[in-house]
Design a protein around this motif. Structure first.
Motif, PDB file in Angstrom:
ATOM      1  N   GLY A   1       4.729  -5.982   7.407  1.00 10.31           N
ATOM      2  CA  GLY A   1       5.085  -5.165   8.563  1.00 10.31           C
ATOM      3  C   GLY A   1       4.258  -3.891   8.657  1.00 10.31           C
ATOM      4  O   GLY A   1       3.992  -3.396   9.759  1.00 10.31           O
ATOM      5  N   ARG A   2       3.861  -3.345   7.511  1.00 10.21           N
ATOM      6  CA  ARG A   2       3.092  -2.096   7.519  1.00 10.21           C
ATOM      7  C   ARG A   2       1.647  -2.269   7.051  1.00 10.21           C
ATOM      8  O   ARG A   2       0.782  -1.444   7.366  1.00 10.21           O
ATOM      9  CB  ARG A   2       3.790  -1.054   6.636  1.00 10.21           C
TER      10      ARG A   2
ATOM     11  N   THR B   1      -1.982 -11.099   2.589  1.00  9.27           N
ATOM     12  CA  THR B   1      -0.607 -10.992   3.059  1.00  9.27           C
ATOM     13  C   THR B   1      -0.379 -12.067   4.110  1.00  9.27           C
ATOM     14  O   THR B   1      -1.281 -12.849   4.426  1.00  9.27           O
ATOM     15  CB  THR B   1      -0.298  -9.587   3.617  1.00  9.27           C
ATOM     16  N   GLY B   2       0.830 -12.120   4.656  1.00  9.03           N
ATOM     17  CA  GLY B   2       1.155 -13.135   5.651  1.00  9.03           C
ATOM     18  C   GLY B   2       2.606 -13.073   6.036  1.00  9.03           C
ATOM     19  O   GLY B   2       3.296 -12.072   5.765  1.00  9.03           O
ATOM     20  N   GLU B   3       3.093 -14.121   6.641  1.00  6.31           N
ATOM     21  CA  GLU B   3       4.504 -14.192   7.014  1.00  6.31           C
ATOM     22  C   GLU B   3       5.373 -14.250   5.752  1.00  6.31           C
ATOM     23  O   GLU B   3       4.964 -14.817   4.737  1.00  6.31           O
ATOM     24  CB  GLU B   3       4.763 -15.430   7.875  1.00  6.31           C
TER      25      GLU B   3
ATOM     26  N   THR C   1       0.803  -1.217   0.000  1.00  4.85           N
ATOM     27  CA  THR C   1       0.000   0.000   0.000  1.00  4.85           C
ATOM     28  C   THR C   1       0.841   1.275   0.000  1.00  4.85           C
ATOM     29  O   THR C   1       0.344   2.333  -0.386  1.00  4.85           O
ATOM     30  CB  THR C   1      -0.944   0.032   1.218  1.00  4.85           C
ATOM     31  N   SER C   2       2.100   1.199   0.426  1.00  8.83           N
ATOM     32  CA  SER C   2       2.961   2.383   0.432  1.00  8.83           C
ATOM     33  C   SER C   2       3.709   2.561  -0.883  1.00  8.83           C
ATOM     34  O   SER C   2       4.511   3.490  -1.014  1.00  8.83           O
ATOM     35  CB  SER C   2       3.981   2.289   1.580  1.00  8.83           C
ATOM     36  N   CYS C   3       3.452   1.692  -1.843  1.00  7.14           N
ATOM     37  CA  CYS C   3       4.115   1.754  -3.148  1.00  7.14           C
ATOM     38  C   CYS C   3       3.790   3.093  -3.816  1.00  7.14           C
ATOM     39  O   CYS C   3       2.620   3.471  -3.911  1.00  7.14           O
ATOM     40  CB  CYS C   3       3.625   0.594  -4.011  1.00  7.14           C
TER      41      CYS C   3
ATOM     42  N   ASP D   1      10.131   3.594   7.267  1.00  8.47           N
ATOM     43  CA  ASP D   1      10.750   4.327   6.158  1.00  8.47           C
ATOM     44  C   ASP D   1      11.597   3.395   5.292  1.00  8.47           C
ATOM     45  O   ASP D   1      12.805   3.282   5.466  1.00  8.47           O
ATOM     46  CB  ASP D   1      11.612   5.466   6.703  1.00  8.47           C
ATOM     47  N   TYR D   2      10.957   2.695   4.380  1.00 10.73           N
ATOM     48  CA  TYR D   2      11.680   1.843   3.448  1.00 10.73           C
ATOM     49  C   TYR D   2      10.800   1.578   2.229  1.00 10.73           C
ATOM     50  O   TYR D   2       9.587   1.833   2.240  1.00 10.73           O
ATOM     51  CB  TYR D   2      12.107   0.525   4.104  1.00 10.73           C
TER      52      TYR D   2
END
Length: 217
Positions: free
Chosen positions: A114-115, A136-138, A75-77, A167-168
């Motif tokens: 993670g996000r 999503t998942g592990e 989603t942060s793409c 921040d990545y």
């Protein structure tokens, strides 16, 4: 006598070559050309257990009985993901025209667990089309499935060794994979784009190839 056997062997080899040629030509005539990478034999997928944007469990059973357009993202793409989502949202009604016994679903597999929380994924796909799925998942599960799809991803510019933080970026394949109603990879739509351009799948080519590959005339 030795010469005659050589001629027999040569004639047999030529006949075999001719037969193979006819067989290949026959297959080419029966199978139309497409711009996508269309596998001769569909590639099976490993069993996985992920979470979808509604909080439910997503397993290989969700692939059965329908065609699936699936791609990696998060989603942060900043570019490829929202562009691809918007393109698919516009193309989806036209692709639905080709529905037969097996309906079509669109699935975004987030490779940024993670996000990308459940709520974040729900809001994201809901913005583009409420019928789309996000899962999503592990990372162990995500890596296994992405490799079987012929795709890859890697977290970059993350100062935290454990993969946490905000921040990545995530480098990932921009291909869209077509999974058949048996739950195997049928074809891959490759991204296009030159230097300085966003590399993404052409929706025009996808909409041309989809009815051909799925057998809709």
């Amino acid at each position: 006598m030795k010469l005659s056997w050589q001629w027999v062997i040569l004639a047999g080899a030529l006949a075999l070559a001719a037969g193979v040629g006819l067989s290949l030509n026959g297959q080419a005539d029966e199978r139309p050309l497409v711009s996508a990478l269309w596998y001769e034999q569909a590639r099976p997928l490993p069993e996985v257990e992920l979470k979808d944007h509604s909080g439910g469990v997503f397993t290989n059973k969700q692939f059965k009985g329908r065609w699936t357009l699936m791609f990696l993202g998060y989603t942060s793409c900043p570019d490829v993901c929202p562009t691809t989502m918007a393109d698919l949202a516009r193309a989806y009604p036209k692709l639905q025209v080709h529905l037969t016994k097996s309906p079509l679903q669109v699935v975004l597999m987030s490779v940024d667990p993670g996000r990308d929380s459940q709520q974040k994924l729900a809001d994201y796909v809901g913005f583009f089309n409420p019928e789309f799925y996000a899962i999503t998942g592990e990372h162990s599960q995500l890596y296994k499935l992405s490799q079987s799809l012929g795709l890859m991803y890697v977290l970059v510019d993350n100062p935290n060794p454990d993969g946490t933080g905000e921040d990545y970026l995530v480098d990932h394949s921009a291909d869209i994979v077509l999974i058949n109603p048996e739950g195997a990879v049928e074809a891959v739509f490759r991204p296009e784009g030159g230097v300085g351009e966003i590399r993404k799948v052409s929706m025009n080519r996808l909409m041309e190839d989809y009815p051909v590959i799925t057998g809709v005339q």
